[in-house]
Design a protein around this motif. Structure first.
Motif, short mmCIF file in Angstrom:
data_model
loop_
_atom_site.label_atom_id
_atom_site.label_comp_id
_atom_site.label_asym_id
_atom_site.label_seq_id
_atom_site.Cartn_x
_atom_site.Cartn_y
_atom_site.Cartn_z
N MET A 42 9.83 -20.36 -11.07
CA MET A 42 8.60 -19.73 -11.51
C MET A 42 8.93 -18.79 -12.67
SD MET A 42 6.95 -18.84 -7.76
CE MET A 42 5.25 -18.74 -8.29
N TYR A 43 7.98 -18.60 -13.58
CA TYR A 43 8.23 -17.84 -14.80
C TYR A 43 7.20 -16.72 -14.94
CZ TYR A 43 11.06 -21.92 -15.94
OH TYR A 43 12.00 -22.95 -15.92
N ASP A 44 7.68 -15.52 -15.28
CA ASP A 44 6.74 -14.41 -15.47
C ASP A 44 6.25 -14.37 -16.92
OD1 ASP A 44 8.69 -13.14 -17.03
OD2 ASP A 44 9.16 -11.61 -15.52
N GLU A 45 5.44 -13.36 -17.22
CA GLU A 45 4.80 -13.29 -18.54
C GLU A 45 5.78 -13.04 -19.67
OE1 GLU A 45 5.09 -8.97 -17.38
OE2 GLU A 45 4.93 -10.92 -16.39
N LYS A 46 7.00 -12.62 -19.32
CA LYS A 46 8.03 -12.39 -20.34
C LYS A 46 8.98 -13.57 -20.47
CE LYS A 46 7.92 -7.37 -19.73
NZ LYS A 46 8.69 -6.16 -19.35
N GLY A 47 8.68 -14.65 -19.74
CA GLY A 47 9.54 -15.84 -19.80
C GLY A 47 10.72 -15.79 -18.86
N ARG A 48 10.81 -14.75 -18.04
CA ARG A 48 11.92 -14.63 -17.09
C ARG A 48 11.77 -15.67 -15.99
NH1 ARG A 48 10.97 -9.78 -15.81
NH2 ARG A 48 12.28 -8.76 -17.35
N ARG A 49 12.86 -16.38 -15.68
CA ARG A 49 12.83 -17.45 -14.69
C ARG A 49 13.30 -16.95 -13.33
NH1 ARG A 49 16.58 -22.86 -14.84
NH2 ARG A 49 18.03 -21.44 -13.79
N TYR A 50 12.52 -17.26 -12.29
CA TYR A 50 12.84 -16.88 -10.92
C TYR A 50 13.09 -18.11 -10.07
CZ TYR A 50 11.00 -12.22 -12.04
OH TYR A 50 10.77 -10.99 -12.59
N LEU A 51 14.13 -18.08 -9.25
CA LEU A 51 14.36 -19.13 -8.27
C LEU A 51 13.44 -18.87 -7.08
CD1 LEU A 51 15.96 -21.56 -7.17
CD2 LEU A 51 17.65 -19.93 -6.28
N ASP A 52 12.58 -19.83 -6.78
CA ASP A 52 11.56 -19.67 -5.74
C ASP A 52 12.10 -20.14 -4.39
OD1 ASP A 52 9.33 -19.54 -4.18
OD2 ASP A 52 8.15 -21.00 -5.31
N CYS A 53 12.38 -19.18 -3.51
CA CYS A 53 12.83 -19.51 -2.16
C CYS A 53 11.74 -19.23 -1.13
CB CYS A 53 14.07 -18.69 -1.80
SG CYS A 53 15.45 -18.94 -2.93
N ILE A 54 10.52 -18.96 -1.61
CA ILE A 54 9.40 -18.60 -0.75
C ILE A 54 8.45 -19.77 -0.52
CG2 ILE A 54 7.27 -17.21 -0.70
CD1 ILE A 54 8.80 -14.96 -2.04
N ASN A 55 8.21 -20.59 -1.54
CA ASN A 55 7.04 -21.46 -1.58
C ASN A 55 7.19 -22.77 -0.82
OD1 ASN A 55 4.37 -21.19 -2.92
ND2 ASN A 55 5.63 -20.12 -4.42
N ASN A 56 6.71 -22.78 0.41
CA ASN A 56 6.57 -24.05 1.12
C ASN A 56 5.24 -24.72 0.78
OD1 ASN A 56 5.06 -22.10 2.46
ND2 ASN A 56 5.36 -23.00 4.47
N VAL A 57 4.52 -24.16 -0.20
CA VAL A 57 3.26 -24.75 -0.66
C VAL A 57 3.55 -25.81 -1.72
CG1 VAL A 57 1.04 -24.29 -1.75
CG2 VAL A 57 2.00 -22.64 -0.13
N ALA A 58 4.34 -25.43 -2.73
CA ALA A 58 4.73 -26.40 -3.78
C ALA A 58 5.85 -27.28 -3.22
CB ALA A 58 5.19 -25.65 -5.02
N HIS A 59 5.49 -28.12 -2.27
CA HIS A 59 6.45 -28.81 -1.42
C HIS A 59 7.44 -29.68 -2.20
CE1 HIS A 59 7.83 -30.13 2.49
NE2 HIS A 59 7.62 -31.39 2.20
N VAL A 60 6.93 -30.50 -3.12
CA VAL A 60 7.81 -31.40 -3.88
C VAL A 60 8.18 -30.79 -5.23
CG1 VAL A 60 6.93 -33.44 -2.72
CG2 VAL A 60 5.90 -32.74 -4.88
N GLY A 61 7.88 -29.53 -5.42
CA GLY A 61 8.18 -28.82 -6.66
C GLY A 61 6.91 -28.43 -7.39
N HIS A 62 6.93 -27.26 -7.96
CA HIS A 62 5.77 -26.77 -8.70
C HIS A 62 5.37 -27.75 -9.81
CE1 HIS A 62 5.54 -22.65 -7.05
NE2 HIS A 62 6.85 -22.68 -7.01
N CYS A 63 4.08 -28.01 -9.90
CA CYS A 63 3.51 -28.79 -11.01
C CYS A 63 4.23 -30.13 -11.20
CB CYS A 63 3.54 -27.99 -12.31
SG CYS A 63 2.72 -26.39 -12.20
N HIS A 64 4.54 -30.79 -10.09
CA HIS A 64 5.24 -32.07 -10.22
C HIS A 64 4.39 -33.03 -11.05
CE1 HIS A 64 7.26 -35.81 -9.33
NE2 HIS A 64 8.25 -35.12 -8.76
#
Length: 456
Positions: A42-64
């Motif tokens: 996931m990326y914030d408004e400054k372009g910083r990249r975060y490793l998402d260890c929370i999201n069991n919603v985006a099951h197969v990956g965000h915006c697949h």
């Protein structure tokens, strides 16, 4: 449309003004503004990249891209009321049923996990003709009124007079912190006997059991994995009392456990619930969910004489997205990835337990993991403040994790299913660094005779 309309401070200001104050966000002391996401990042408004260890919603990956494409293509063609005949509904129901035991053959499509669990209760009440429901300590099943009533995770904050008298709370089958622990000769039977005794007490007071409901693996309750055989015995007691067994797979289904497609299957091939509910991962972030049950339960619901319909549940776009999620799971072998990476992650976390006294217990099943932090391994004193410190320190390192459980001392890992071994190395490496610093601070404090400080 740009990724960001307002600066972060303005977004916070408008949220406080227009969004209900009960609607909490992650990292409330220093919230993150996310503007885009891809895969496990996931990326914030400054372009910083975060490793998402929370999201069991985006099951197969965000915006697949396959899921996005399936939804967009169907939306260009047709999206309408589910009461029209459409092939997507039956095609998806057929494919979903193929992942389940044959007995579970009838689907009701709805829009959220809460809606699914609410409908499951209606099915149970109608089929059994009873009203009493047994739930587990620390359970969470949804936000609508009927589910708050069976979610001790929420209703424990209410007074006794506000709690529903037909809801009964059995001990969580937690073999680390619970009533019967790993050193018990048969914790599955002991916890199941608690349910049996509860049924007897309900009957003595004139009640009758409609259902037992449980998450197949308790998530909000602290990443609890029930001992094998527990569900079989509970189901036997509940069915003998005329009730049904509801397995809540909203957070843990669709291959997350690695060895099986559904978490209830961890109990053994001989265990089949009467009703299964699913949500969150089913649509990879698209609002859809499902209740699957037996023909007998479905026919009983029909016999009530009340027609059931759901305007959007099972609409053509939702079903197209659902099929795309199943396609990606199969094409990218994400259940296999959960098994392989989960085992690798378990090994890394077990090393942390050997190394750091703060780590009391490791509970892992595929890409569903919990790390319970304790101040004392014998007394199991919850390290609540320390868990908060860890998740905020990890956030500073661009890793998103949460802490939950009744004492808020369990680090929860339920990342997108494309999580890799390299991601596991990064996460555990950062965790190791934070815990090493905590250990050093503890030693220094002990030598001075004072307690180490942790942030609120």
């Amino acid at each position: 449309m740009s990724a960001e309309t307002f600066v972060k401070g303005k977004t916070i200001e408008l949220r406080k003004k227009h969004i209900g104050p009960s609607c909490k966000i992650f990292f409330s002391h220093d919230p993150i503004k996310i503007v885009k996401a891809k895969g496990q990042y996931m990326y914030d408004e400054k372009g910083r990249r975060y490793l998402d260890c929370i999201n069991n919603v985006a099951h197969v990956g965000h915006c697949h891209p396959d899921v996005v494409k399936a939804g967009a293509q169907q939306m260009e063609l047709l999206n309408t009321n589910s009461r029209f005949l459409h092939d997507n509904l039956v095609l998806y129901a057929q494919r979903l049923q193929a992942t389940l035991p044959d007995k579970l053959s009838v689907c009701y499509f709805v829009n959220s996990g809460s809606e699914a669990n609410d409908l499951a209760l209606r099915l149970a009440w109608q089929y059994s003709g009873h009203k009493d429901v047994i739930t587990l300590e620390n359970a969470y099943h949804g936000h609508v009124s009927s589910l708050i009533a069976i979610s001790p995770y929420k209703f424990i904050q209410l007074s006794d007079t506000e709690q529903i008298q037909s809801v009964h709370v059995a001990p969580s089958p937690d073999v680390y912190r619970g009533k019967y622990r790993a050193d018990h000769p048969d914790p599955a039977s002991a916890y199941a006997d608690e349910v049996k005794d509860m049924i007897h007490r309900v009957h003595e007071k004139g009640g009758k059991i409609a259902a037992f409901i449980a998450e197949s693996l308790q998530s909000c309750g602290g990443q609890v994995i029930p001992p094998p055989g527990y569900f079989q015995q509970v189901a036997q007691h509940v069915r003998q009392a005329g009730g049904v067994f509801i397995a809540d797979e909203v957070q843990v289904g669709f291959g997350r456990v690695g060895t099986h497609f559904w978490a209830f299957q961890l109990q053994g091939e001989d265990f089949v619930p009467d009703i299964v509910t699913m949500g969150k991962p089913i649509g990879n972030g698209h609002p859809m969910s499902c209740v699957v049950t037996t023909k007998e339960v479905a026919e009983s619901f029909m016999a009530s004489g009340i027609e059931y319909f759901n305007t959007f549940g099972g609409n053509p776009v939702s079903c197209a997205i659902g099929m795309a999620v199943l396609d990606v799971l199969e094409k990218e072998d994400l259940q296999g990835n959960a098994l392989r990476v989960g085992r690798y992650l378990t090994g890394l976390l077990e090393e942390q337990k050997e190394k750091h006294p703060l780590v009391g217990d490791i509970r892992c099943q595929g890409l569903f993991a919990g790390v319970e932090l304790v101040k004392d391994r014998l007394k199991l004193t919850p390290a609540t403040a320390e868990a908060q410190e860890v998740i905020y320190r990890l956030k500073e390192q661009c890793i998103l994790l949460s802490a939950d459980g009744p004492h808020r001392n369990v680090l929860k890992l339920k990342p997108p299913m494309c999580f890799t071994k390299e991601d596991a190395d990064l996460l555990v490496g950062k965790l190791d660094h934070i815990l090493t610093g905590h250990d050093a601070a503890c030693r220094q404090s002990q030598s001075r005779g004072i307690a180490p400080l942790v942030p609120p």
